[in-house]
Design an enzyme around this catalytic site. Structure first.
Site, PDB file in Angstrom:
ATOM      1  N   SER A 159       0.859  -1.183   0.000  1.00 16.02           N
ATOM      2  CA  SER A 159       0.000   0.000   0.000  1.00 16.02           C
ATOM      3  C   SER A 159       0.893   1.230   0.000  1.00 16.02           C
ATOM      4  CB  SER A 159      -0.885   0.000   1.251  1.00 16.02           C
ATOM      5  OG  SER A 159      -1.545   1.243   1.416  1.00 16.02           O
ATOM      6  N   TYR A 172      -1.962   0.608  10.732  1.00 14.74           N
ATOM      7  CA  TYR A 172      -1.961   0.100   9.355  1.00 14.74           C
ATOM      8  C   TYR A 172      -0.662   0.467   8.643  1.00 14.74           C
ATOM      9  CZ  TYR A 172      -3.592  -0.827   4.591  1.00 14.74           C
ATOM     10  OH  TYR A 172      -3.725  -1.311   3.316  1.00 14.74           O
TER      11      TYR A 172
END
Length: 274
Positions: A159, A172
């Site tokens: 990501s 995250y």
């Protein structure tokens, strides 16, 4: 301003062809987190490219239905459970006779958006377990088969959060930074082995479940993530890029591919229409 008549305005639809394995048999691919979103789209893309796909995920009803659709094989697997990962590796070994051509480590996800000062340790632990340790467990278990193929590829779905920190995303971003560093380390360690190591780092992708899962099913909070963004990426956009990456000639290694919607110039720079 109007777009040209031939402008591409939706998900890419190109179909690529899987390289023929040295054995000459049908190439075999594994996709984790295959029950929805990017994982499910990647399964369809790889199947269209000529791979026989093993679908690994916890929700057996979903992967069994998708496997029937694409002629693949469903294997129930929680990537954080070592015994289930071992069962996955055993099944892959049977199907590929000890050979695996492509592994897409897609299983992952985000939980919550609490600041570091009030973050829940269980949430952080769960994100690390699936994004980092789950990826590690599956890679370890399937790496011998990837090497045995003579032309393997392991692609980790990271990501842009693995490169840039942002408020409310500490757990995250920490997990996805872990995925990124693990991928780079693996590439260095396998430099003399017949395995390519690749990673794709998507920015804003609107799928059916990612934001909903992050906010524990709160549809209002999930919708705010994409509010005003006319065309965020969709799962098929990312899957199309993944299939392109793994179907390049074996001497071509796409180390890292960052993919964002045009409206997202950077993590904090997003064009939102009123």
């Amino acid at each position: 301003m109007s777009l040209p008549a031939d402008a591409v305005t939706g998900p890419a639809t190109s179909v690529y062809s899987a390289p023929v394995p040295p054995s000459g048999s049908t190439p075999l691919a594994v996709v984790t987190g295959a029950s929805s979103g990017i994982g499910a789209a990647t399964v369809r893309g790889l199947a269209s490219a000529g791979y026989r796909v093993v679908l690994a995920a916890r929700r057996t009803d979903r992967i069994e239905a998708l496997a029937a659709e694409v002629g693949g094989v469903a294997v129930a697997c929680d990537v954080t459970d070592e015994a289930q990962v071992a069962t996955l590796a055993e099944r892959v070994g049977e199907l590929g006779e000890g050979r695996l051509d492509v592994l897409v480590n897609n299983a992952g996800g985000a939980i919550g958006s609490d600041p570091v000062a009030s973050a829940g340790l269980d949430d952080w632990r769960a994100m690390y377990e699936v994004n980092v340790l789950g990826t590690l467990a599956v890679t370890k278990a399937l790496l011998p088969a990837l090497v045995a193929s003579g032309a393997g590829a392991v692609l980790n779905v990271g990501s842009t959060a693995g490169r840039i920190a942002y408020e409310g995303g500490g757990g995250y971003t920490a997990a996805k930074h872990g995925t990124q560093v693990m991928t780079e380390t693996l590439r260095l360690e396998l430099f003399d082995q017949p395995v390519r190591v690749l990673t794709i780092e998507p920015g804003m992708v609107r799928t059916d479940e990612f934001a909903l899962n992050r906010f524990d099913g709160d549809e209002e909070k999930a919708a705010k993530v994409y509010a005003g963004v006319a065309e965020p990426l969709v799962a098929e956009d990312v899957a199309d890029a993944i299939v392109w990456m793994v179907t390049r000639p074996f001497h071509v290694n796409v180390d890292t591919l960052t993919i964002r919607p045009r409206a997202q110039a950077a993590q904090h720079k997003v064009h939102r229409q009123a």
